[in-house]
Design a protein around this motif. Structure first.
Motif, mmCIF file in Angstrom:
data_model
loop_
_atom_site.group_PDB
_atom_site.id
_atom_site.type_symbol
_atom_site.label_atom_id
_atom_site.label_comp_id
_atom_site.label_asym_id
_atom_site.label_seq_id
_atom_site.Cartn_x
_atom_site.Cartn_y
_atom_site.Cartn_z
ATOM 1 N N ALA A 172 0.840 -1.207 0.000
ATOM 2 C CA ALA A 172 0.000 0.000 0.000
ATOM 3 C C ALA A 172 0.866 1.246 0.000
ATOM 4 O O ALA A 172 0.593 2.220 -0.717
ATOM 5 C CB ALA A 172 -0.933 -0.008 1.206
ATOM 6 N N MET A 173 1.922 1.222 0.796
ATOM 7 C CA MET A 173 2.841 2.357 0.863
ATOM 8 C C MET A 173 3.564 2.546 -0.473
ATOM 9 O O MET A 173 3.665 3.660 -0.983
ATOM 10 C CB MET A 173 3.860 2.130 1.975
ATOM 11 C CG MET A 173 4.911 3.227 2.091
ATOM 12 S SD MET A 173 6.217 2.793 3.269
ATOM 13 C CE MET A 173 7.015 1.417 2.435
ATOM 14 N N GLU A 174 4.032 1.462 -1.064
ATOM 15 C CA GLU A 174 4.798 1.552 -2.307
ATOM 16 C C GLU A 174 3.951 1.999 -3.502
ATOM 17 O O GLU A 174 4.424 2.734 -4.376
ATOM 18 C CB GLU A 174 5.430 0.194 -2.627
ATOM 19 C CG GLU A 174 6.581 -0.202 -1.723
ATOM 20 C CD GLU A 174 7.329 -1.410 -2.251
ATOM 21 O OE1 GLU A 174 7.295 -1.644 -3.482
ATOM 22 O OE2 GLU A 174 7.951 -2.125 -1.453
ATOM 23 N N GLY A 204 -15.779 4.022 -2.878
ATOM 24 C CA GLY A 204 -16.133 4.580 -1.582
ATOM 25 C C GLY A 204 -14.988 4.480 -0.594
ATOM 26 O O GLY A 204 -14.957 5.183 0.414
ATOM 27 N N ALA A 205 -14.028 3.594 -0.886
ATOM 28 C CA ALA A 205 -12.852 3.416 -0.033
ATOM 29 C C ALA A 205 -11.628 4.103 -0.632
ATOM 30 O O ALA A 205 -10.498 3.674 -0.436
ATOM 31 C CB ALA A 205 -12.562 1.935 0.166
ATOM 32 N N SER A 206 -11.856 5.197 -1.358
ATOM 33 C CA SER A 206 -10.772 5.854 -2.088
ATOM 34 C C SER A 206 -9.648 6.381 -1.194
ATOM 35 O O SER A 206 -8.545 6.612 -1.663
ATOM 36 C CB SER A 206 -11.333 7.010 -2.924
ATOM 37 O OG SER A 206 -12.076 7.896 -2.102
ATOM 38 N N TYR A 207 -9.923 6.578 0.109
ATOM 39 C CA TYR A 207 -8.891 7.057 1.037
ATOM 40 C C TYR A 207 -8.534 5.978 2.064
ATOM 41 O O TYR A 207 -7.993 6.254 3.119
ATOM 42 C CB TYR A 207 -9.380 8.327 1.742
ATOM 43 C CG TYR A 207 -8.282 9.165 2.377
ATOM 44 C CD1 TYR A 207 -7.211 9.629 1.632
ATOM 45 C CD2 TYR A 207 -8.343 9.504 3.730
ATOM 46 C CE1 TYR A 207 -6.212 10.390 2.210
ATOM 47 C CE2 TYR A 207 -7.354 10.276 4.325
ATOM 48 C CZ TYR A 207 -6.285 10.721 3.560
ATOM 49 O OH TYR A 207 -5.301 11.490 4.146
ATOM 50 N N THR A 208 -8.851 4.731 1.713
ATOM 51 C CA THR A 208 -8.595 3.606 2.616
ATOM 52 C C THR A 208 -7.560 2.687 1.993
ATOM 53 O O THR A 208 -7.829 2.023 0.989
ATOM 54 C CB THR A 208 -9.884 2.821 2.887
ATOM 55 O OG1 THR A 208 -10.884 3.701 3.412
ATOM 56 C CG2 THR A 208 -9.626 1.699 3.899
ATOM 57 N N THR A 209 -6.394 2.645 2.578
ATOM 58 C CA THR A 209 -5.361 1.733 2.082
ATOM 59 C C THR A 209 -4.409 1.384 3.221
ATOM 60 O O THR A 209 -4.269 2.135 4.186
ATOM 61 C CB THR A 209 -4.588 2.356 0.892
ATOM 62 O OG1 THR A 209 -3.817 1.341 0.230
ATOM 63 C CG2 THR A 209 -3.673 3.481 1.325
ATOM 64 N N GLY A 210 -3.799 0.214 3.109
ATOM 65 C CA GLY A 210 -2.823 -0.219 4.101
ATOM 66 C C GLY A 210 -3.423 -0.669 5.418
ATOM 67 O O GLY A 210 -2.747 -0.659 6.447
ATOM 68 N N ILE A 211 -4.699 -1.097 5.408
ATOM 69 C CA ILE A 211 -5.320 -1.540 6.665
ATOM 70 C C ILE A 211 -5.746 -2.998 6.563
ATOM 71 O O ILE A 211 -5.824 -3.571 5.477
ATOM 72 C CB ILE A 211 -6.555 -0.685 7.028
ATOM 73 C CG1 ILE A 211 -7.708 -0.936 6.056
ATOM 74 C CG2 ILE A 211 -6.194 0.787 7.104
ATOM 75 C CD1 ILE A 211 -9.051 -0.460 6.575
ATOM 76 N N ASP A 212 -6.030 -3.574 7.713
ATOM 77 C CA ASP A 212 -6.640 -4.900 7.796
ATOM 78 C C ASP A 212 -7.958 -4.755 8.542
ATOM 79 O O ASP A 212 -8.033 -4.056 9.554
ATOM 80 C CB ASP A 212 -5.729 -5.878 8.546
ATOM 81 C CG ASP A 212 -6.356 -7.256 8.667
ATOM 82 O OD1 ASP A 212 -6.305 -8.006 7.676
ATOM 83 O OD2 ASP A 212 -6.907 -7.578 9.741
#
Length: 300
Positions: free
Chosen positions: A220-222, A282-290
């Motif tokens: 997600a970071m990369e 809808g999850a456009s600002y959601t990354t790098g989570i579990d």
């Protein structure tokens, strides 16, 4: 409040000559905003959580969790679903395909082979002109004491659960970048990536799922600069061909009283809402989570 506290990090100037030289070495001029493909929706974005128009690949979707996820993606208006699976489709998958003609497809794919995964992703794009999401779901488990595992058993678990997930993620990411698509990748991890499964311990399985969950954070970071989001879901006990026997054990009720939480196995479709959210814009600002979807296990 200082200017640094209110200025977006990506436009902050380097603080010293060494940093400036490093930035210039990476092709960025002092004071210039780095090239960054934002996932922020456009002004005409429909804020409904939906997969309308999206082509989604799901590994291991001919049965079990993957089949349940395919069902929920279709219910949320996915344009097409591709099951990438090593096994031939069974009656349940065939019934789903019959109920959704031209929207459900099967591609033979061995996710432990990078070449097989790349071929499958290329085929999806050839047939549907795009790919928007990849659910790296295919996996296996083996429950036995750690001292009983031999090398071939370990390699089988890691080849499928870790290398397979990695090949799927990288193949999808390369295609997203090639096509300029703001794609989404979702790994199926496990609550055993957080804590042991007391009912059926498996140190190697938990290790593979811990690797998958960490991989989601790092990728997600990369890949954020490419507009690619990477997340994972950690299911608890789910009713599949691999777990159907669990609630038939004579001590099942006692175990559930001990664990607390929801005293039942989940229907695979109950996981689907979390995957749909992460695949959607809808999850456009959601990354790098579990996201744990764990019922019982989360109460340990």
């Amino acid at each position: 409040m200082s200017p640094a506290a209110t200025t977006p990090p990506e436009v902050l100037a380097p603080s010293n000559g060494a940093d400036s030289a490093n930035g210039n070495a990476q092709g960025e001029q002092l004071g210039e905003t780095p090239v960054f493909l934002s996932t922020e929706p456009g002004p005409d974005h429909d804020w409904k959580i939906t997969l309308r128009g999206k082509v989604i690949a799901i590994t291991g979707a001919n049965r079990g969790i993957g089949l349940g996820l395919a069902t929920v993606c279709l219910a949320n208006d996915a344009a097409e679903i591709y099951s990438l699976d090593l096994f031939e489709p069974g009656e349940e998958f065939q019934a789903l395909a019959k109920a959704h003609p031209k929207r459900v497809h099967y591609l033979h794919c061995d996710v432990t082979s990078e070449e097989s995964v790349i071929k499958a992703v290329d085929t999806i794009v050839e047939q549907s002109s795009r790919i928007d999401g990849m659910i790296a779901n295919a996996g296996m488990t083996k429950h036995q004491p750690a001292l009983n595992f031999d090398r071939p058993q370990l390699e089988q678990l890691f080849n499928l659960n870790v290398f397979g997930a990695y090949f799927c993620a990288t193949a999808a990411a390369k295609k997203f970048i090639e096509l300029g698509i703001k794609g989404s990748i979702v790994f199926t991890a496990s609550m055993t990536s957080y804590r042991p499964n007391r009912a059926a311990p498996s140190a190697p399985y938990g290790g593979t799922k811990g690797a998958v969950r960490n991989m989601a954070h790092t990728l997600a970071m990369e890949w954020a600069k490419h507009g690619i989001r990477v997340n994972s879901i950690s299911p608890g006990f789910v009713r599949t061909q691999m777990t159907y026997y669990m609630n038939k054990a004579p001590d099942w009720n006692l175990k559930m009283q001990y664990y607390g939480g929801m005293p039942r196995l989940a229907d695979p479709r109950e996981l689907g809402g979390a995957y749909v959210y992460l695949l959607s814009e809808g999850a456009s600002y959601t990354t790098g989570i579990d996201i744990p979807v764990a019922g019982i296990v989360g109460a340990w």
